[in-house]
Design a protein around this motif. Structure first.
Motif, PDB file in Angstrom:
ATOM      1  N   GLU A  57       0.978  -1.090   0.185  1.00  0.00           N
ATOM      2  CA  GLU A  57       0.105   0.076  -0.086  1.00  0.00           C
ATOM      3  C   GLU A  57       0.721   1.185   0.094  1.00  0.00           C
ATOM      4  O   GLU A  57       0.268   2.363  -0.311  1.00  0.00           O
ATOM      5  CB  GLU A  57      -0.858  -0.002   1.046  1.00  0.00           C
ATOM      6  CG  GLU A  57      -0.355  -0.026   2.622  1.00  0.00           C
ATOM      7  CD  GLU A  57       0.334  -1.220   3.084  1.00  0.00           C
ATOM      8  OE1 GLU A  57       0.647  -1.611   4.262  1.00  0.00           O
ATOM      9  OE2 GLU A  57      -0.270  -2.368   2.385  1.00  0.00           O
ATOM     10  N   THR A  78      -0.097  -9.899  -2.815  1.00  0.00           N
ATOM     11  CA  THR A  78      -1.124  -9.721  -2.025  1.00  0.00           C
ATOM     12  C   THR A  78      -2.479 -10.377  -2.387  1.00  0.00           C
ATOM     13  O   THR A  78      -2.343 -10.974  -3.488  1.00  0.00           O
ATOM     14  CB  THR A  78      -1.569  -8.407  -2.364  1.00  0.00           C
ATOM     15  OG1 THR A  78      -2.847  -7.773  -1.702  1.00  0.00           O
ATOM     16  CG2 THR A  78      -1.708  -8.063  -3.902  1.00  0.00           C
ATOM     17  N   ASP A  79      -3.235 -10.710  -1.581  1.00  0.00           N
ATOM     18  CA  ASP A  79      -4.612 -11.573  -1.880  1.00  0.00           C
ATOM     19  C   ASP A  79      -5.828 -10.525  -2.074  1.00  0.00           C
ATOM     20  O   ASP A  79      -6.819 -10.963  -2.003  1.00  0.00           O
ATOM     21  CB  ASP A  79      -4.928 -12.450  -0.805  1.00  0.00           C
ATOM     22  CG  ASP A  79      -3.797 -13.695  -0.954  1.00  0.00           C
ATOM     23  OD1 ASP A  79      -3.279 -13.906  -1.990  1.00  0.00           O
ATOM     24  OD2 ASP A  79      -3.589 -14.438   0.240  1.00  0.00           O
ATOM     25  N   ASN A  80      -5.560  -9.310  -1.613  1.00  0.00           N
ATOM     26  CA  ASN A  80      -6.628  -8.124  -1.878  1.00  0.00           C
ATOM     27  C   ASN A  80      -6.809  -7.953  -3.261  1.00  0.00           C
ATOM     28  O   ASN A  80      -6.108  -7.458  -3.912  1.00  0.00           O
ATOM     29  CB  ASN A  80      -6.308  -7.038  -1.016  1.00  0.00           C
ATOM     30  CG  ASN A  80      -7.525  -6.104  -0.902  1.00  0.00           C
ATOM     31  OD1 ASN A  80      -8.455  -5.940  -1.811  1.00  0.00           O
ATOM     32  ND2 ASN A  80      -7.647  -5.370   0.309  1.00  0.00           N
ATOM     33  N   GLU A  82      -8.855  -5.665  -4.639  1.00  0.00           N
ATOM     34  CA  GLU A  82      -9.037  -4.185  -4.775  1.00  0.00           C
ATOM     35  C   GLU A  82      -7.335  -3.565  -4.864  1.00  0.00           C
ATOM     36  O   GLU A  82      -7.147  -2.682  -5.651  1.00  0.00           O
ATOM     37  CB  GLU A  82      -9.615  -3.428  -3.795  1.00  0.00           C
ATOM     38  CG  GLU A  82     -11.157  -3.619  -3.823  1.00  0.00           C
ATOM     39  CD  GLU A  82     -12.023  -3.074  -2.595  1.00  0.00           C
ATOM     40  OE1 GLU A  82     -11.160  -2.097  -2.014  1.00  0.00           O
ATOM     41  OE2 GLU A  82     -13.114  -3.048  -2.731  1.00  0.00           O
ATOM     42  N   GLU A  83      -6.697  -4.118  -4.083  1.00  0.00           N
ATOM     43  CA  GLU A  83      -5.338  -3.974  -4.113  1.00  0.00           C
ATOM     44  C   GLU A  83      -4.567  -4.193  -5.330  1.00  0.00           C
ATOM     45  O   GLU A  83      -3.668  -3.543  -5.924  1.00  0.00           O
ATOM     46  CB  GLU A  83      -4.425  -4.335  -2.653  1.00  0.00           C
ATOM     47  CG  GLU A  83      -3.005  -3.994  -2.860  1.00  0.00           C
ATOM     48  CD  GLU A  83      -2.598  -2.487  -2.576  1.00  0.00           C
ATOM     49  OE1 GLU A  83      -1.346  -2.255  -2.501  1.00  0.00           O
ATOM     50  OE2 GLU A  83      -3.595  -1.690  -2.495  1.00  0.00           O
ATOM     51  N   THR A  84      -4.886  -5.418  -5.707  1.00  0.00           N
ATOM     52  CA  THR A  84      -4.356  -5.788  -7.122  1.00  0.00           C
ATOM     53  C   THR A  84      -4.705  -5.019  -8.228  1.00  0.00           C
ATOM     54  O   THR A  84      -3.800  -4.757  -9.070  1.00  0.00           O
ATOM     55  CB  THR A  84      -4.746  -7.211  -7.141  1.00  0.00           C
ATOM     56  OG1 THR A  84      -4.329  -8.297  -6.256  1.00  0.00           O
ATOM     57  CG2 THR A  84      -4.161  -7.833  -8.545  1.00  0.00           C
ATOM     58  N   SER A 132      -8.862 -10.853 -11.764  1.00  0.00           N
ATOM     59  CA  SER A 132      -9.685  -9.675 -11.254  1.00  0.00           C
ATOM     60  C   SER A 132     -11.076  -9.868 -11.962  1.00  0.00           C
ATOM     61  O   SER A 132     -12.063  -9.421 -11.429  1.00  0.00           O
ATOM     62  CB  SER A 132      -8.970  -8.459 -12.004  1.00  0.00           C
ATOM     63  OG  SER A 132      -7.861  -8.022 -11.569  1.00  0.00           O
ATOM     64  N   SER A 135     -13.340 -11.593  -9.727  1.00  0.00           N
ATOM     65  CA  SER A 135     -14.029 -10.830  -8.602  1.00  0.00           C
ATOM     66  C   SER A 135     -14.668  -9.492  -8.989  1.00  0.00           C
ATOM     67  O   SER A 135     -14.074  -8.832  -9.461  1.00  0.00           O
ATOM     68  CB  SER A 135     -12.628 -10.827  -7.594  1.00  0.00           C
ATOM     69  OG  SER A 135     -13.199  -9.942  -6.590  1.00  0.00           O
TER      70      SER A 135
END
Length: 445
Positions: A57, A78-80, A82-84, A132, A135
């Motif tokens: 981040e 990362t597994d997030n 939105e962060e990806t 992406s 999700s």
């Protein structure tokens, strides 16, 4: 040859150890405790790739740009979703936290090969796009939202890309801002969606010209969000100020409110702003600064911000460059020297040269003929594209009322000459562009 890699964060020992045990594609040369240490290691030439296990981040577009400049690609774990999506926006490849060493090594090798071959940031791998798409949250973050209402101009396809017009000129107030603002107004009056960007890092004045009471520095706000990978279409349209005229509506990203805020207009962030802008409007008009120096003498660090980066990057990305010079014995030589500097600084630019403030009092009888003859004899190889007549009465009236020429002086020769530069052929011979049909007007969106 093994690719040297540095890591940062509390990465799994088995992952780093697995990379070290591969004895082939990659080798871990340093484990860093924080991003500052990783940046220092990369800028010293120690590595070709950086793996950010935790703290992704903190990555920004400017930081990634600094690493790309020294030939280093960034892989974040990362597994997030939105962060990806955010990381992909700023040019960072992402992998799941559970990725195995062999897959990560292959991804590093592919990203380094892309950067070396293309000389730019690596594109996201197909795996990123597929994950992406699976999700909903990531898809929503990655897609570019379209503005609703009339501003969306319903006929624009998702793949449509607007054009960028940069208005540049040498020092000495040749009239860059007046030309840029009125170009934006004329295009909006013609029915196109337009964003006017004030990227002058020395004397931003679009807000003052249009009578906008703005203290927010819209472009700086947009660059800040873009640097963080958070600038989507909704955010850009929310930041931009809406300017409504009798003939059409356009939006403005106002410039920095003080000259000492130039560090907020970093090249990497501005690139993302302009790329996002051209996805959502037909035309982006950029009012640039005058200076084209590369600032090398000011930057002892390769990552130091450059004051003229906003101007240079705008000119590099522009589809059309208008070079504006004052038509007098001082302005013309300045323009000639400036065009030579422009050719050196931005070789790909093919400027359309405009002589502004043309008047017999400064040039003599038949000023356009004399200026053209002198230019062909003494000027550079670039031909003159247009002459804009001096009209101080119309210009002063527009400035006093904080309006464009199409509103304050629609019949003026200056307004007609600017409209002729950019408007459709069928509109050029009209004396007034004040449309009565509501179908040709833009709403506030």
């Amino acid at each position: 040859m093994s690719i040297p890699v540095v890591t940062v964060g509390d990465s799994r020992d088995d992952l780093v150890g697995g990379l070290e045990r591969l004895h082939g594609p990659v080798s871990v040369v340093r484990r860093c405790g924080e991003l500052a240490e990783l940046l220092a290691a990369c800028q010293s030439g120690l590595a070709r790739a950086a793996v950010v296990a935790t703290g992704s981040e903190e990555l920004t577009a400017s930081l990634v740009d600094r690493l790309s400049a020294v030939g280093v690609v960034v892989i974040a774990l990362t597994d997030n979703p939105e962060e990806t999506a955010r990381l992909r926006t700023i040019g960072v490849a992402a992998e799941a936290l559970a990725v195995d060493a062999a897959a990560l090594a292959a991804r590093i090798s592919s990203a380094v090969a892309q950067l070396s071959g293309a000389g730019r940031r690596p594109e996201p791998a197909a795996a990123d796009v597929a994950s992406s798409a699976s999700s909903g949250a990531a898809t929503a973050a990655a897609q570019v939202p379209r503005p609703s209402g009339a501003h969306a101009a319903g006929t624009r396809s998702a793949a449509a890309v607007g054009r960028i017009i940069a208005v540049w000129g040498p020092a000495g107030a040749p009239g860059r801002t007046l030309v840029a603002a009125n170009i934006a107004g004329e295009l909006a009056a013609e029915g196109q969606s337009v964003l006017l960007v004030d990227a002058d890092s020395y004397g931003a004045s679009v807000a003052a010209l249009l009578g906008l009471l703005d203290e927010a520095a819209g472009l700086a706000q947009a660059c800040r969000l873009a640097d963080q990978g958070l600038l989507d279409a909704e955010a850009l349209l929310r930041i931009a100020t809406t300017v409504a005229t009798k003939a059409g509506t356009f939006r403005v990203l106002t410039g920095i409110t003080r000259a000492d805020r130039w560090t907020e207009l970093r090249a990497a962030a501005l690139t993302l702003v302009l790329e996002r802008a051209r996805e959502i409007v037909d035309v982006v008009v950029v009012d640039t600064g005058f200076c084209l120096e590369a600032d090398d003498e000011l930057g002892f660090d390769v990552g130091a911000p450059r004051r003229n980066a906003a101007t240079l990057r705008s000119l590099e990305l522009a589809d059309t460059v208008f070079a504006v010079g004052a038509a007098d014995s001082i302005g013309v030589p300045r323009l000639v020297r400036g065009l030579a500097e422009l050719q050196t600084a931005v070789p790909q630019a093919s400027p359309q040269v405009i002589l502004n403030k043309v008047r017999a009092a400064a040039v003599g009888r038949s000023p356009e003929r004399q200026l053209r003859a002198a230019w062909e004899r003494y000027g550079p190889a670039v031909s003159l594209s247009a002459f804009l007549p001096s009209d101080p009465a119309a210009s002063d009236a527009a400035l006093l009322s904080g309006a464009l020429l199409l509103e304050s002086a629609p019949e003026s020769e200056l307004r007609q000459a600017i409209a002729k530069l950019v408007c459709a052929p069928e509109q050029r011979n009209k004396k007034s562009f004040v449309f009565s049909s509501t179908a040709r007007r833009r709403t506030n969106g």
